[in-house]
Design a protein around this motif. Sequence first.
Motif, PDB file in Angstrom:
ATOM      1  N   ASP A 195       0.826  -1.211   0.000  1.00  0.00           N
ATOM      2  CA  ASP A 195       0.000   0.000   0.000  1.00  0.00           C
ATOM      3  C   ASP A 195       0.858   1.258   0.000  1.00  0.00           C
ATOM      4  OD1 ASP A 195      -2.341  -1.434  -0.074  1.00  0.00           O
ATOM      5  OD2 ASP A 195      -2.705  -1.315   2.093  1.00  0.00           O
ATOM      6  N   ARG A 196       1.908   1.262   0.833  1.00  0.00           N
ATOM      7  CA  ARG A 196       2.810   2.420   0.875  1.00  0.00           C
ATOM      8  C   ARG A 196       3.486   2.623  -0.475  1.00  0.00           C
ATOM      9  NH1 ARG A 196       7.148   2.109   5.233  1.00  0.00           N
ATOM     10  NH2 ARG A 196       6.692  -0.073   5.068  1.00  0.00           N
ATOM     11  N   HIS A 197       3.875   1.516  -1.089  1.00  0.00           N
ATOM     12  CA  HIS A 197       4.526   1.595  -2.404  1.00  0.00           C
ATOM     13  C   HIS A 197       3.554   2.157  -3.438  1.00  0.00           C
ATOM     14  CE1 HIS A 197       7.021   0.621  -5.812  1.00  0.00           C
ATOM     15  NE2 HIS A 197       6.011  -0.052  -6.341  1.00  0.00           N
ATOM     16  N   ASP A 198       2.315   1.666  -3.430  1.00  0.00           N
ATOM     17  CA  ASP A 198       1.318   2.159  -4.379  1.00  0.00           C
ATOM     18  C   ASP A 198       1.038   3.642  -4.180  1.00  0.00           C
ATOM     19  OD1 ASP A 198       1.142  -0.312  -5.506  1.00  0.00           O
ATOM     20  OD2 ASP A 198      -0.728  -0.879  -4.507  1.00  0.00           O
ATOM     21  N   LEU A 199       0.968   4.072  -2.933  1.00  0.00           N
ATOM     22  CA  LEU A 199       0.745   5.498  -2.668  1.00  0.00           C
ATOM     23  C   LEU A 199       1.921   6.338  -3.141  1.00  0.00           C
ATOM     24  CD1 LEU A 199      -0.883   5.454   0.875  1.00  0.00           C
ATOM     25  CD2 LEU A 199      -1.962   6.083  -1.277  1.00  0.00           C
ATOM     26  N   ALA A 200       3.126   5.802  -2.974  1.00  0.00           N
ATOM     27  CA  ALA A 200       4.317   6.551  -3.366  1.00  0.00           C
ATOM     28  C   ALA A 200       4.389   6.758  -4.870  1.00  0.00           C
ATOM     29  CB  ALA A 200       5.569   5.836  -2.870  1.00  0.00           C
ATOM     30  N   ILE A 201       3.942   5.764  -5.637  1.00  0.00           N
ATOM     31  CA  ILE A 201       4.023   5.911  -7.092  1.00  0.00           C
ATOM     32  C   ILE A 201       2.722   6.392  -7.707  1.00  0.00           C
ATOM     33  CG2 ILE A 201       5.873   4.235  -7.335  1.00  0.00           C
ATOM     34  CD1 ILE A 201       3.814   2.229  -8.335  1.00  0.00           C
ATOM     35  N   GLY A 202       1.670   6.540  -6.888  1.00  0.00           N
ATOM     36  CA  GLY A 202       0.418   7.108  -7.363  1.00  0.00           C
ATOM     37  C   GLY A 202      -0.511   6.114  -8.027  1.00  0.00           C
ATOM     38  N   ASN A 203      -0.314   4.830  -7.806  1.00  0.00           N
ATOM     39  CA  ASN A 203      -1.177   3.818  -8.414  1.00  0.00           C
ATOM     40  C   ASN A 203      -2.231   3.292  -7.458  1.00  0.00           C
ATOM     41  OD1 ASN A 203       0.190   3.945 -10.792  1.00  0.00           O
ATOM     42  ND2 ASN A 203       1.449   2.156 -10.405  1.00  0.00           N
ATOM     43  N   ALA A 204      -2.396   3.932  -6.353  1.00  0.00           N
ATOM     44  CA  ALA A 204      -3.344   3.419  -5.368  1.00  0.00           C
ATOM     45  C   ALA A 204      -4.757   3.536  -5.891  1.00  0.00           C
ATOM     46  CB  ALA A 204      -3.215   4.187  -4.057  1.00  0.00           C
ATOM     47  N   VAL A 205      -5.543   2.523  -5.601  1.00  0.00           N
ATOM     48  CA  VAL A 205      -6.947   2.549  -5.994  1.00  0.00           C
ATOM     49  C   VAL A 205      -7.666   3.465  -5.022  1.00  0.00           C
ATOM     50  CG1 VAL A 205      -9.012   1.169  -6.311  1.00  0.00           C
ATOM     51  CG2 VAL A 205      -6.772   0.207  -6.855  1.00  0.00           C
ATOM     52  N   GLN A 206      -8.205   4.547  -5.556  1.00  0.00           N
ATOM     53  CA  GLN A 206      -8.868   5.519  -4.701  1.00  0.00           C
ATOM     54  C   GLN A 206     -10.340   5.576  -5.065  1.00  0.00           C
ATOM     55  OE1 GLN A 206      -6.863   9.250  -4.893  1.00  0.00           O
ATOM     56  NE2 GLN A 206      -4.885   8.393  -4.369  1.00  0.00           N
TER      57      GLN A 206
END
Length: 151
Positions: free
Chosen positions: A105-116
């Motif tokens: 999750d932290r990695h996804d947030l850092a690269i902007g790929n998090a499902v929002q």
Amino acid sequence: MSDWDFDLLGDPIPEGHGRRGRPPHIPTDENRRKVMVLAAFDKNEEQIAAALSITPPTLRKHYFRELRSRLEARQRLEGKLLSALVKEVDGGNVSAIDKLFKRLDRHDLAIGNAVQPAKQAKVPKKGKKEAAIEQAHSAHEGSPWANLLKH
């Protein structure tokens, strides 16, 4: 060397300790790992040398490869830790599974790929005067006056 030739911290006492002059430093795999870990945590050469009880020139002489790239040391250490975490996940360790999900999750947030979740557009709030003017312009709608005011 016998079993009692270690100092209080568990480091081996070099042969010739207590004689004149400093004994030569002999690099070990354990010390190489220490240098890599300390370099990964961005410690400077003086701090790393102090951790090994040697001088900075001796550190540079024997551990130049480990000191060459701090970023590489960080990546290697992180890779080792992640592979150990995945091994624990494969073993069914629930705590490791949770940590791996958090890490992803932290990695996804850092690269902007998090499902929002889909965000609704915010309607800007209006002041009292703006709301009254808008109501005045649309007050005739839905009333018998609407046809008269269109013309």
